[in-house]
Scaffold this active site. Structure first.
Site, PDB file in Angstrom:
ATOM      1  N   CYS A 200       0.812  -1.212   0.000  1.00 27.01           N
ATOM      2  CA  CYS A 200       0.000   0.000   0.000  1.00 27.01           C
ATOM      3  C   CYS A 200       0.841   1.256   0.000  1.00 27.01           C
ATOM      4  O   CYS A 200       0.315   2.350  -0.118  1.00 27.01           O
ATOM      5  CB  CYS A 200      -0.932   0.019   1.213  1.00 27.01           C
ATOM      6  SG  CYS A 200      -0.055   0.278   2.769  1.00 27.01           S
TER       7      CYS A 200
ATOM      8  N   PHE B  18      -0.295  24.595  12.350  1.00 27.91           N
ATOM      9  CA  PHE B  18      -0.069  26.016  12.077  1.00 27.91           C
ATOM     10  C   PHE B  18       0.572  26.704  13.282  1.00 27.91           C
ATOM     11  O   PHE B  18       0.226  27.843  13.632  1.00 27.91           O
ATOM     12  CB  PHE B  18      -1.381  26.714  11.701  1.00 27.91           C
ATOM     13  CG  PHE B  18      -1.972  26.232  10.407  1.00 27.91           C
ATOM     14  CD1 PHE B  18      -1.309  26.456   9.213  1.00 27.91           C
ATOM     15  CD2 PHE B  18      -3.176  25.550  10.390  1.00 27.91           C
ATOM     16  CE1 PHE B  18      -1.849  26.010   8.010  1.00 27.91           C
ATOM     17  CE2 PHE B  18      -3.716  25.098   9.191  1.00 27.91           C
ATOM     18  CZ  PHE B  18      -3.054  25.323   7.995  1.00 27.91           C
ATOM     19  N   VAL B  19       1.510  25.983  13.914  1.00 32.79           N
ATOM     20  CA  VAL B  19       2.209  26.526  15.081  1.00 32.79           C
ATOM     21  C   VAL B  19       3.357  27.386  14.560  1.00 32.79           C
ATOM     22  O   VAL B  19       4.467  26.904  14.312  1.00 32.79           O
ATOM     23  CB  VAL B  19       2.733  25.395  15.984  1.00 32.79           C
ATOM     24  CG1 VAL B  19       3.408  25.963  17.229  1.00 32.79           C
ATOM     25  CG2 VAL B  19       1.585  24.474  16.384  1.00 32.79           C
TER      26      VAL B  19
ATOM     27  N   ARG C 275       0.897  32.003  16.477  1.00 29.87           N
ATOM     28  CA  ARG C 275      -0.424  31.397  16.436  1.00 29.87           C
ATOM     29  C   ARG C 275      -0.298  29.887  16.543  1.00 29.87           C
ATOM     30  O   ARG C 275       0.770  29.315  16.360  1.00 29.87           O
ATOM     31  CB  ARG C 275      -1.136  31.744  15.136  1.00 29.87           C
ATOM     32  CG  ARG C 275      -0.428  31.229  13.886  1.00 29.87           C
ATOM     33  CD  ARG C 275      -1.307  31.256  12.648  1.00 29.87           C
ATOM     34  NE  ARG C 275      -2.374  30.259  12.709  1.00 29.87           N
ATOM     35  CZ  ARG C 275      -3.094  29.919  11.639  1.00 29.87           C
ATOM     36  NH1 ARG C 275      -2.882  30.479  10.463  1.00 29.87           N
ATOM     37  NH2 ARG C 275      -4.045  29.006  11.737  1.00 29.87           N
TER      38      ARG C 275
END
Length: 263
Positions: A114, A253-254, A258
């Site tokens: 896979c 989104f560190v 933020r």
């Protein structure tokens, strides 16, 4: 296993190369990416594309995160063999672990792959599922401090760009250890191997990645017994779903003051 084409350990390729640009007017530093084959007691298990640095950490971390071994004591030795077409990491594990790996391969014989690192079938994903984890209690501002410390810790990336970093940070956000690689999952395997060698307590800190948050990163983080993963870019849906199932705290989104919590 060694072949007639095996080179000496002194011939291990460097992690970075300086190459001339077209026209010969300038040179550029680039990250090295080459095949790294992992064998266990002489049996081929996986081939990855990785940066040739911290390879012993990579071997241990990959073996732990893929469920080949349960503890670092299961890994008896790692030999780094430089071949003409890449590198072989020859792992020697206990007889009990070798038999378990052989049984897994027999059970899955004839099934198609896979593409998931270290696995030969989708049915193996659940076979190596980590135990549920518990997130640490972070001090205020811990994520911001960790992000600020990450760039200085990326020594190779500072020279050429293009390398991901995985960092181990304590609950205050102080960066304790970092590893780099062209592949984000390889960087995490290297970090987990280094932590296993140092016997770092998994519950006392978190992992920060310079990349997006993928299923693989969540899975490997939980396999290492770590309960919080922070990534500087976006998460995938499967990463969020997996983190929720495992009780792993997932932040993405560190960056730039933020952070968004997804699980």
């Amino acid at each position: 296993m060694p072949t007639d084409d095996a080179l000496t350990a002194a011939d291990l390729p460097p992690p970075l190369l300086t190459l001339p640009l077209p026209g010969g007017a300038a040179e550029e530093c680039v990250a090295v990416e080459l095949p790294v084959a992992l064998t266990v007691n002489g049996i081929s298990q996986a081939v990855m594309l990785a940066t040739p640095a911290d390879l012993e950490d990579f071997a241990l971390g990959f073996a732990l995160n893929e469920g080949w071994i349960s503890t670092r004591q299961d890994l008896l030795d790692v030999e780094v063999l430089t071949q003409l077409d890449g590198i072989e990491l020859a792992l020697q594990v206990t007889a009990a672990r070798e038999q378990q790996l052989k049984a897994r391969r027999r059970m899955l014989a004839g099934r198609t792959g896979c593409g998931l690192c270290g696995l030969e079938s989708l049915s193996q994903v659940s076979a190596v599922s980590p135990h549920p984890v518990q997130a640490p209690s972070l001090a205020p501002g811990a994520l911001d401090r960790a992000v600020a410390a990450l760039a200085p810790a990326q020594v190779l990336n500072a020279r050429c760009g293009g390398l991901h970093a995985a960092a181990w940070c304590d609950r205050t956000g102080a960066l304790q250890l970092a590893r780099e690689d062209v592949g984000r999952h390889n960087a995490l395997d290297k970090l987990c191997g280094a932590l296993a060698r140092r016997s770092e307590p998994a519950g006392d800190g978190f992992i920060l990645m310079s990349s997006r948050a993928s299923f693989e990163l969540v899975h490997k983080t939980a396999m290492a017994g770590v309960g919080l993963l922070a990534c500087m870019s976006a998460p995938s849906s499967l990463a969020i779903e997996t983190a929720q199932k495992l009780g792993l705290q997932l932040w993405a989104f560190v960056r730039e003051g933020r952070a968004t919590r997804y699980a």
